[in-house]
Write a protein that holds these residues in place. Structure first.
Motif, PDB file in Angstrom:
ATOM      1  N   ASP A   4      -1.466  -2.086  -3.669  1.00 26.39           N
ATOM      2  CA  ASP A   4      -2.045  -1.314  -2.580  1.00 26.39           C
ATOM      3  C   ASP A   4      -2.680  -2.334  -1.658  1.00 26.39           C
ATOM      4  OD1 ASP A   4      -3.219   0.264  -0.625  1.00 26.39           O
ATOM      5  OD2 ASP A   4      -3.701   1.883  -1.898  1.00 26.39           O
ATOM      6  N   LEU A   5      -1.853  -3.136  -0.661  1.00 29.17           N
ATOM      7  CA  LEU A   5      -2.532  -4.249  -0.008  1.00 29.17           C
ATOM      8  C   LEU A   5      -3.615  -3.616   1.093  1.00 29.17           C
ATOM      9  CD1 LEU A   5      -1.527  -6.985  -0.186  1.00 29.17           C
ATOM     10  CD2 LEU A   5      -0.157  -6.701   1.775  1.00 29.17           C
ATOM     11  N   SER A   6      -3.515  -2.474   1.680  1.00 27.12           N
ATOM     12  CA  SER A   6      -4.318  -1.906   2.478  1.00 27.12           C
ATOM     13  C   SER A   6      -5.655  -1.876   1.846  1.00 27.12           C
ATOM     14  CB  SER A   6      -3.994  -0.666   3.065  1.00 27.12           C
ATOM     15  OG  SER A   6      -2.744  -0.690   3.861  1.00 27.12           O
ATOM     16  N   ALA A   7      -5.849  -1.049   0.729  1.00 27.53           N
ATOM     17  CA  ALA A   7      -7.149  -1.005  -0.138  1.00 27.53           C
ATOM     18  C   ALA A   7      -7.602  -2.069  -0.455  1.00 27.53           C
ATOM     19  CB  ALA A   7      -6.696  -0.238  -1.233  1.00 27.53           C
ATOM     20  N   ARG A  20      -7.301  -5.166   0.979  1.00 28.12           N
ATOM     21  CA  ARG A  20      -7.981  -5.822   2.319  1.00 28.12           C
ATOM     22  C   ARG A  20      -9.292  -5.030   2.977  1.00 28.12           C
ATOM     23  NH1 ARG A  20      -5.616  -8.182   7.339  1.00 28.12           N
ATOM     24  NH2 ARG A  20      -7.121  -7.755   9.139  1.00 28.12           N
ATOM     25  N   ASN A  21      -9.157  -3.659   2.550  1.00 23.83           N
ATOM     26  CA  ASN A  21     -10.524  -2.994   2.988  1.00 23.83           C
ATOM     27  C   ASN A  21     -11.528  -3.459   1.977  1.00 23.83           C
ATOM     28  OD1 ASN A  21      -9.377  -1.788   5.436  1.00 23.83           O
ATOM     29  ND2 ASN A  21      -8.661   0.062   4.077  1.00 23.83           N
ATOM     30  N   LYS A  25     -13.037  -7.037   2.812  1.00 22.92           N
ATOM     31  CA  LYS A  25     -13.784  -6.976   4.259  1.00 22.92           C
ATOM     32  C   LYS A  25     -15.224  -6.139   4.031  1.00 22.92           C
ATOM     33  CE  LYS A  25     -11.917  -7.988   8.013  1.00 22.92           C
ATOM     34  NZ  LYS A  25     -12.058  -9.247   8.751  1.00 22.92           N
ATOM     35  N   ASP A  47       0.727  -8.923  11.902  1.00 24.22           N
ATOM     36  CA  ASP A  47       0.678  -7.977  11.430  1.00 24.22           C
ATOM     37  C   ASP A  47       1.254  -7.688  10.161  1.00 24.22           C
ATOM     38  OD1 ASP A  47      -1.189  -6.783  13.340  1.00 24.22           O
ATOM     39  OD2 ASP A  47       0.290  -5.864  14.438  1.00 24.22           O
ATOM     40  N   VAL A  48       0.836  -7.058   8.989  1.00 21.19           N
ATOM     41  CA  VAL A  48       1.449  -7.108   7.872  1.00 21.19           C
ATOM     42  C   VAL A  48       2.818  -6.115   7.783  1.00 21.19           C
ATOM     43  CG1 VAL A  48       1.364  -6.596   5.191  1.00 21.19           C
ATOM     44  CG2 VAL A  48      -0.530  -7.764   6.616  1.00 21.19           C
ATOM     45  N   PHE A  65       4.724  -4.177   5.512  1.00 21.07           N
ATOM     46  CA  PHE A  65       4.474  -3.602   4.020  1.00 21.07           C
ATOM     47  C   PHE A  65       5.936  -3.057   3.607  1.00 21.07           C
ATOM     48  CE2 PHE A  65       0.629  -2.601   6.169  1.00 21.07           C
ATOM     49  CZ  PHE A  65      -0.560  -3.090   5.183  1.00 21.07           C
ATOM     50  N   PRO A  66       5.967  -3.159   2.167  1.00 24.19           N
ATOM     51  CA  PRO A  66       4.924  -3.357   1.109  1.00 24.19           C
ATOM     52  C   PRO A  66       4.893  -4.795   0.691  1.00 24.19           C
ATOM     53  CG  PRO A  66       6.701  -2.662   0.063  1.00 24.19           C
ATOM     54  CD  PRO A  66       7.299  -2.610   1.569  1.00 24.19           C
ATOM     55  N   VAL A  78      -6.825 -13.174   5.811  1.00 21.34           N
ATOM     56  CA  VAL A  78      -7.651 -11.708   6.449  1.00 21.34           C
ATOM     57  C   VAL A  78      -8.843 -12.346   6.938  1.00 21.34           C
ATOM     58  CG1 VAL A  78      -9.004 -10.073   5.286  1.00 21.34           C
ATOM     59  CG2 VAL A  78      -6.799 -10.275   4.532  1.00 21.34           C
TER      60      VAL A  78
END
Length: 457
Positions: free
Chosen positions: A48-51, A53-54, A57, A91-92, A94-95, A166
């Motif tokens: 889960d790349l979004s999770a 990355r969040n 940060k 921008d990424v 996905f996935p 990132v």
């Protein structure tokens, strides 16, 4: 007064870790997290790349605001065989495709028809035919099966370099990620293999910089040195290479168990390739002869089955210590009893058959069989070289049965284990420091233990 520290994100398949190290490379802070996997458009599980990355940060921004620490540098270590694709706006796309996903055989066949013969190709690229585990093959697969996705790609970043991106917004490549069984690199000519240029993939692979490169940036009002990231196995190797004078083999254990021999001076031979050896790369671009074994993955599968079969607590296996009497009983009329699900072994039975009444006996049998595979893997990496030192780091360095059995099989070698959680992270911290290491570094920083082989009956 704030303590000056180096921050490291160490991203594994399962555990995502964050560390702070002081100027002596002593750990002063850590935190862990795990994320549930998501699925790609084909239903295959993936990161889960979004999770991720969040979390990167959020954690970093929180630590930056603390009154306790002054972060002077940050670096990243992570698993390989994983590419993050960026479009023209950076921008990424996905996935992130999981390296466990399979590639259709006709795609693989078409690749070797174009760029083989297979044996010669693997000698040059220091890789084996491993589907998505060859990151280069992921690009070839995308180009031929998902052209609409492929057309959007401006940059393809190896995962450690994406973690750096990132924070910097600068797409880069570096040697250790390119050199980890990607099939992209020609170790003879020290450049991308001809096939990369033939497919125009070089245009989407960012500029190559030294692994020791750092970017001095103003991040949230603070001047910070940001590293470009490093492949986790090469990171784990770095402190040993920097601090030891005698030749050694490092077994970096986790989901994969990788026997690393950084003292080879030549490309892989045909015999090496036949023995399933591959190359990793040191931060200076030199090859590291390596033999891979899906040990941690298979261990997890089999321990789960044993736990259910014998009705014990799911963490019971962590408490088992090596028992010489049990070993003696099992070794007298030893035969292989486990059928592996993720390891190819021509000698394994068609199905698992365990005659034991206790979990402890079955567990010792499991470890004896797994260690036999590990022994062959180490011998492949060692070849005919005279090497007297053997180091184990990662998850299995804490496994008492594994360590006893390994020291038994390599009685003439000096076996030492190191702290299980720090290898890759410490390597990443050292990579962006200007510090010289001496021979006392490992003893001081790695809780190193020497192991004496048990006396067999």
């Amino acid at each position: 007064m704030k303590k000056t520290v180096t921050a490291v994100f160490d991203i594994g398949k399962t555990n995502k870790k964050f560390f702070l190290f002081d100027s002596e490379f002593q750990e002063v802070y850590r935190e862990y997290i795990q994320f549930d996997e998501i699925t790609d458009e084909d239903g295959h599980p993936t990161e889960d790349l979004s999770a991720l990355r969040n979390w990167l940060k959020t954690v970093f921004d929180r630590i930056l605001k603390t009154e306790k620490y002054e972060i002077k540098a940050i670096n990243f270590s992570s698993y390989g065989a994983s590419l993050v694709h960026l479009d023209e706006n950076r921008d990424v796309i996905f996935p992130l495709y999981n390296y466990t996903k399979s590639i259709p055989q006709d795609i693989i066949d078409s690749f070797y028809d174009k760029y083989g013969p297979e044996e010669d190709f693997h000698q040059k690229t220091g890789s084996s035919s491993s589907g998505m585990l060859n990151a280069g093959m992921q690009l070839y697969w995308l180009k031929n099966t998902k052209p609409e996705v492929f057309k959007k790609i401006r940059y393809s970043l190896h995962l450690p370099q994406y973690l750096s991106f990132v924070f910097t917004g600068i797409p880069l490549s570096e040697y250790t990620s390119i050199g980890c069984h990607t099939s992209l690199w020609d170790f003879e000519k020290k450049d991308y293999h001809d096939w990369v240029y033939a497919e125009n993939l070089d245009q989407m692979l960012p500029p190559i910089v030294s692994t020791e490169t750092s970017i001095n940036m103003n991040y949230n009002g603070k001047r910070i040195k940001i590293g470009v990231g490093i492949h986790d196995s090469s990171a784990a190797l770095l402190p040993y290479v920097r601090s030891l004078k005698k030749q050694f083999i490092l077994i970096s254990t986790g989901t994969w168990s990788i026997a690393l021999n950084p003292f080879v001076e030549r490309t892989l031979s045909k015999k090496d390739v036949a023995g399933d050896c591959i190359n990793y790369m040191r931060i200076n671009g030199k090859p590291v002869k390596s033999a891979r074994l899906f040990l941690g993955n298979e261990y997890s599968i089999q321990v789960k089955k044993l736990t259910e079969h014998y009705g014990v607590d799911k963490d019971y296996h962590k408490t088992i210590m090596f028992e010489p009497e049990t070993h003696y009983e099992l070794v007298k009329e030893f035969e292989k009893m486990f059928h592996w699900e993720s390891i190819d072994d021509p000698d394994m039975p068609a199905e698992t058959n365990l005659p034991y009444h206790s979990f402890d006996h079955a567990y010792h049998q499991l470890m004896m069989e797994l260690v036999l595979l590990q022994v062959e893997s180490i011998k492949s990496a060692k070849g005919k070289m005279t090497i007297e030192k053997l180091f184990v780091d990662g998850g299995f360095s804490d496994n008492d049965v594994y360590i006893h059995l390994l020291s038994h099989h390599f009685r003439t070698m000096e076996l030492r284990t190191t702290d299980s959680s720090l290898g890759s992270a410490l390597g990443a911290a050292i990579c962006i420091s200007d510090t010289q290491l001496n021979s006392k570094f490992l003893k001081k920083n790695y809780s190193m233990k020497k192991h004496i082989p048990f006396i067999a009956k």
